[in-house]
Structure formats: C-alpha cells, structure tokens
Scaffold this active site. Structure first.
Site, short mmCIF file in Angstrom:
data_model
loop_
_atom_site.label_atom_id
_atom_site.label_comp_id
_atom_site.label_asym_id
_atom_site.label_seq_id
_atom_site.Cartn_x
_atom_site.Cartn_y
_atom_site.Cartn_z
CG ASN A 20 -3.60 11.49 1.66
OD1 ASN A 20 -3.72 12.10 0.55
ND2 ASN A 20 -2.60 10.68 2.17
CE1 TYR B 139 -8.84 5.72 -5.24
CE2 TYR B 139 -8.61 6.24 -7.68
CZ TYR B 139 -8.07 6.37 -6.39
OH TYR B 139 -7.44 7.49 -6.18
CE LYS C 170 -9.91 8.65 -3.49
NZ LYS C 170 -9.21 9.23 -2.23
P1 NAD Z 1 -0.07 5.29 -1.18
O1 NAD Z 1 -0.36 4.08 -1.12
O2 NAD Z 1 1.29 5.95 -1.48
O3 NAD Z 1 -0.32 5.82 0.32
C1 NAD Z 1 -1.41 5.50 0.94
C2 NAD Z 1 -1.59 5.93 2.38
O4 NAD Z 1 -2.78 5.50 2.99
C3 NAD Z 1 -0.38 5.39 2.96
O5 NAD Z 1 -0.02 6.46 4.12
C4 NAD Z 1 -1.09 4.34 3.96
O6 NAD Z 1 -0.47 4.12 5.24
C5 NAD Z 1 -2.28 4.81 4.15
N1 NAD Z 1 -3.49 3.73 4.21
C6 NAD Z 1 -3.40 2.65 3.21
N2 NAD Z 1 -4.40 1.82 3.58
C7 NAD Z 1 -4.80 2.05 5.04
C8 NAD Z 1 -5.44 1.70 5.95
N3 NAD Z 1 -6.41 0.68 5.65
N4 NAD Z 1 -5.80 2.31 7.07
C9 NAD Z 1 -4.92 3.52 7.30
N5 NAD Z 1 -4.24 4.02 6.39
C10 NAD Z 1 -4.02 3.42 5.46
O7 NAD Z 1 -1.00 6.19 -2.00
P2 NAD Z 1 -0.86 7.66 -2.37
O8 NAD Z 1 -0.79 7.49 -4.16
O9 NAD Z 1 -0.06 8.48 -1.73
O10 NAD Z 1 -2.47 8.15 -2.41
C11 NAD Z 1 -2.99 8.92 -1.33
C12 NAD Z 1 -4.22 9.50 -1.56
O11 NAD Z 1 -4.34 10.00 -3.12
C13 NAD Z 1 -5.58 8.42 -2.02
O12 NAD Z 1 -6.58 8.76 -1.33
C14 NAD Z 1 -5.63 8.15 -3.24
O13 NAD Z 1 -6.81 7.75 -3.81
C15 NAD Z 1 -5.26 9.59 -3.96
N6 NAD Z 1 -5.09 9.83 -5.31
C16 NAD Z 1 -3.54 9.14 -5.72
C17 NAD Z 1 -3.34 9.22 -7.12
C18 NAD Z 1 -2.07 8.75 -7.40
O14 NAD Z 1 -1.83 8.81 -8.75
N7 NAD Z 1 -1.10 8.38 -6.64
C19 NAD Z 1 -4.28 9.97 -7.88
C20 NAD Z 1 -5.41 10.48 -7.30
C21 NAD Z 1 -5.79 10.49 -5.87
#
Ligand code: NAD
Length: 247
Positions: A90, A155, A159
């Site tokens: 994730n 990005y 994906k």
């Molecule tokens: P967030 O920024 O709240 O959380 C990101 C997580 O990734 C955190 O737990 C962080 O510790 C970890 N992380 C970041 N950089 C890191 C690194 N260098 N090494 C290890 N861990 C690392 O983001 P989120 O919105 O919860 O996103 C989680 C996933 O969901 C991601 O893959 C993101 O692409 C995907 N996503 C998010 C959304 C959205 O709208 N929030 C939409 C589509 C997909």
C-alpha cells in the site's frame, strides 16, 4: 472474515493503510504494519492499541527501496507469527510536477517506492506463501491507472505498472494458490485531501457520481473482501472503489 490470518500492510501508519490495518484487526487478523520511520510506526502502534487493546499487531520500518531490508523484515514477520497469509502493498507517494520541471530523480523515486517495492515485497513473501500452500497479495493502485492525470506523470505511470504486476503475478502464482489483486481508489479523504480547502473538496465531490469523496474505511472494506476466503476465485482483478469517477 480474517480470523487467524497474518497480514503485512506497507504504509500502514496513516491514511488508507491505517484503515486497512484497523479493518483487518477488527476482522480477526494479526497485523505487521510497515512505515517509513520508527517514530511514525510507534505512533501508529499506539493509536491502534488504544482503539484495539487486544490487537495482535507489530510494526517495522524497513527501507522499501532495499530488497535486503525488505527480505529481512518479511523474515522477521514470518519468524514472529510462523506464517504470512496476506501482503498489502500500500505504501506510495504521488506527484504533481509538470514534465517541464519534473526532476529525473523524482521520477526515479516514485518508481522506486510505488513499483520496485511492490516487486520486492511480493518477491520476499511469495516463497513463504508457496511453502504454506497459498496466500493473498493485494496492491493499492489508483483510478489514475485508468485515466492518467494532467501533471505528475510518474504517479499514473507507476500505478499502470502496479496493475501490470498484479495481472502478471496473478497468472504466475495461481498455480501456487497465491491470489493477486489490486484496489483502485478514487479521491479518498486521507490527510492529503483533508488538508485541501473545503471548497476544493466540494468541487471535486460534485464531479463524482456518488457526490462525495471516498472514506479510507470504504477503501479498506475492499481489501477485507479481497483478502478473505469469500474472494477465493478472484485473482488478477483490478477493483475500482471510486464512486464511478469519470475523468
Ligand atoms: P498517505 O500519504 O496518507 O500514506 C502513505 C503511506 O505510505 C504512509 O503510511 C507512509 O508511511 C508510507 N510511505 C510513504 N513514503 C514511504 C517510504 N519512502 N517508505 C515507506 N513507506 C512510505 O497516503 P494514502 O492516501 O493513504 O495512500 C496510500 C496508497 O493509496 C498509496 O499507494 C496511494 O498512491 C494510494 N491512493 C491514494 C488515494 C487518495 O486519494 N488518498 C487515491 C488513490 C490511490
């Protein structure tokens, strides 16, 4: 739905990952959450334990860009729990830079975390799952893996690659009873979205057929289902959880 299962969730310290950790714990799983720093991992563990005092949860902070660190962390989880049933890849970062000032190193960084780490964690866990007779690998992709986006091309590129890994590993690992699926969230109310001005969130929400952005818990529910035995014949799937967003 996940009683007795052992799960690893990368990026489990906040946002969608934290929602997955909590959903898995409430469904009876034990969870190893991975975060980028020991401090954030400890903070996340405190939050989880306050909400789920009986939770069986541990935390590690391997550098996901290093295969040897990933392998070591996965072995530690296997040693601690004796098996690993579910891996959720994730952790991820996004990008918004236009190509005109997109640093090549920034493109490398996003591929490193969003793609290479998915390969590393899957490679480290696959032999363990094979040996124990099966398992589930789930990847957090994104709706941008369908539409692309208008800037920050790294990005969506990353994906699209996650979807490619999902479909290919599903075909490769099916014979070992390892299912591999991806969830494609739309705009989800994590810290990033919560920090946006309300008017901007309202404007985004108005373009979504369900009329609102998604909640992390709604995305986490898809991860519960796909990890569970209820999804026993689902592999190689890319499941959108985006309120029917059309770009
Ligand atoms: P967030 O920024 O709240 O959380 C990101 C997580 O990734 C955190 O737990 C962080 O510790 C970890 N992380 C970041 N950089 C890191 C690194 N260098 N090494 C290890 N861990 C690392 O983001 P989120 O919105 O919860 O996103 C989680 C996933 O969901 C991601 O893959 C993101 O692409 C995907 N996503 C998010 C959304 C959205 O709208 N929030 C939409 C589509 C997909």
């Amino acid at each position: 739905m996940l009683k007795g299962k052992i799960a690893v969730v990368t990026g489990g310290t906040r946002g969608i990952g934290m929602a997955i950790v909590k959903a898995y714990l409430s469904e009876g799983a034990s969870v190893a959450l991975f975060g980028s720093k020991p401090e954030t991992v400890n903070k996340a563990l405190e939050e989880v334990k306050a909400e789920y005092p009986n939770a069986d949860v541990m935390g590690l902070s391997p550098n996901l860009s290093s295969y040897s660190e990933v392998e070591k962390a996965i072995s530690e989880v296997k040693e601690h729990y004796g098996k690993i049933d579910i891996l959720v890849n994730n952790a991820g970062i996004s990008a918004m830079e236009p190509i005109y000032n997109y640093e090549p190193s920034a493109f490398d960084n996003i591929m490193d975390l969003n793609v290479n780490s998915v390969f590393y964690c899957s490679k480290a866990v696959a032999p363990i799952m094979k040996e124990q007779g099966g398992g589930v690998i789930l990847n957090t992709s994104s709706m941008v893996s369908i539409y692309g986006q208008t800037s920050g091309c790294g990005y969506p590129t990353s994906k699209f690659a996650v979807n490619g890994l999902t479909k290919s590993l599903a075909r490769e690992l099916g014979k070992d009873n390892i299912r591999v699926n991806a969830v494609l969230p739309g705009v989800t109310r994590t810290d990033m979205v919560a920090a946006l001005p309300k008017e901007m969130v309202d404007r985004i929400a108005a373009t979504i057929p369900l009329g609102r952005v998604g909640e992390p818990e709604e995305v986490a529910n898809a991860f519960v289902f796909l990890a569970s035995d209820k999804a026993s014949y689902i592999t190689g799937a890319t499941l959108t959880v985006d309120g029917a967003t059309q770009v």
